[in-house]
Design a protein around this motif. Sequence first.
Motif, short mmCIF file in Angstrom:
data_model
loop_
_atom_site.label_atom_id
_atom_site.label_comp_id
_atom_site.label_asym_id
_atom_site.label_seq_id
_atom_site.Cartn_x
_atom_site.Cartn_y
_atom_site.Cartn_z
N GLU A 245 3.00 -10.14 3.98
CA GLU A 245 3.51 -10.12 2.61
C GLU A 245 3.30 -8.76 1.95
O GLU A 245 4.17 -8.28 1.21
CB GLU A 245 2.80 -11.20 1.80
N LYS A 246 2.15 -8.15 2.24
CA LYS A 246 1.84 -6.85 1.62
C LYS A 246 2.49 -5.68 2.35
O LYS A 246 2.43 -4.55 1.89
CB LYS A 246 0.32 -6.63 1.59
N GLY A 247 3.07 -5.93 3.53
CA GLY A 247 3.69 -4.86 4.30
C GLY A 247 2.68 -3.87 4.86
O GLY A 247 2.98 -2.68 5.02
N VAL A 248 1.49 -4.35 5.18
CA VAL A 248 0.42 -3.48 5.69
C VAL A 248 0.61 -3.24 7.18
O VAL A 248 0.92 -4.16 7.94
CB VAL A 248 -0.96 -4.14 5.44
N GLN A 249 0.43 -1.99 7.60
CA GLN A 249 0.45 -1.67 9.03
C GLN A 249 -0.89 -2.08 9.63
O GLN A 249 -1.94 -1.60 9.22
CB GLN A 249 0.68 -0.16 9.23
N ALA A 250 -0.86 -2.98 10.62
CA ALA A 250 -2.10 -3.50 11.20
C ALA A 250 -1.93 -3.74 12.70
O ALA A 250 -2.04 -4.87 13.19
CB ALA A 250 -2.52 -4.78 10.50
#
Length: 286
Positions: A245-250
């Motif tokens: 949802e946050k568009g975080v690269q992980a």
Amino acid sequence: MTVCVIGLGIMGGAYARNLLGAGEAVIGVDPLEAARQSVPGAQTYAEPGAWISSCDLIVLSLVSPVVLESVADALCAFVKPGQVIVETGTFALADKRKAQDILARVGAVLLDCPVSGTGTQAASGDLVMMVSGPTREVSIARPILEKFTRLIIEAGEFGNGTKLKFVANHAVALHNVAAAETLNYADRLNLDRDTVFEMLSRGAGQSRMSDLRMPLMMSGGYEPPSANMKMFEKDLSAIGEDIAEKGVQAPLFDAARALYETAFEALPPTVDTAAVFEVYRKNLGH
């Protein structure tokens, strides 16, 4: 003080026993008789009742957001305005807000207070709790919460506790897999496992998860679990949804989660999350 603990599983049962050990009066609620019997010294019930209104604090330790909503609905019949309820689980923030709204209709105040630590740590009171919600209600709950935790972190507004827990469990997921991968590598080098563990636990590669879970990987002692696969599958799902949802690269989380998914499919849901090592040993390692 009288504390009601609703949900007497691995974590909630530990909360109740530590509160009893600290001299508090505890009322436990769980539909399972075995869970109720796990807290000798507590008055126990299968479901909430009118006695709830006389409790100084209510602590929730529940298995799913569906159960959380159901319990919140049930509590509305018994809680009094201003009563403080502490929610300690790892759920999506939307699920916690839904429970908060349900309880607010009758004037009760829900705090978002997830914990970081395993069932083994809970048993010894070695938990970090991230407390979030209104300052006044936090101050009411804190003296009781300190009796079954090692550290209380006041995180600010409602929901910040859950956000911190997502960060904590993100790290736990990575470090647990790192311990499994490291042990698998050491095995392929034909190293003595005890020597490897001593080196890791005292060297620059030390991590709390390695210290807690590598011995379980070495012995294959996955039951009884400190945190089981079913519980962690729920946690990783909530974190994964939040990351997306946050568009975080992980990318590290994505790789670790793929290994857990294999473990979830191949292993019983009741075993400890340390059993992710079996994915390396049986499928990827040898």
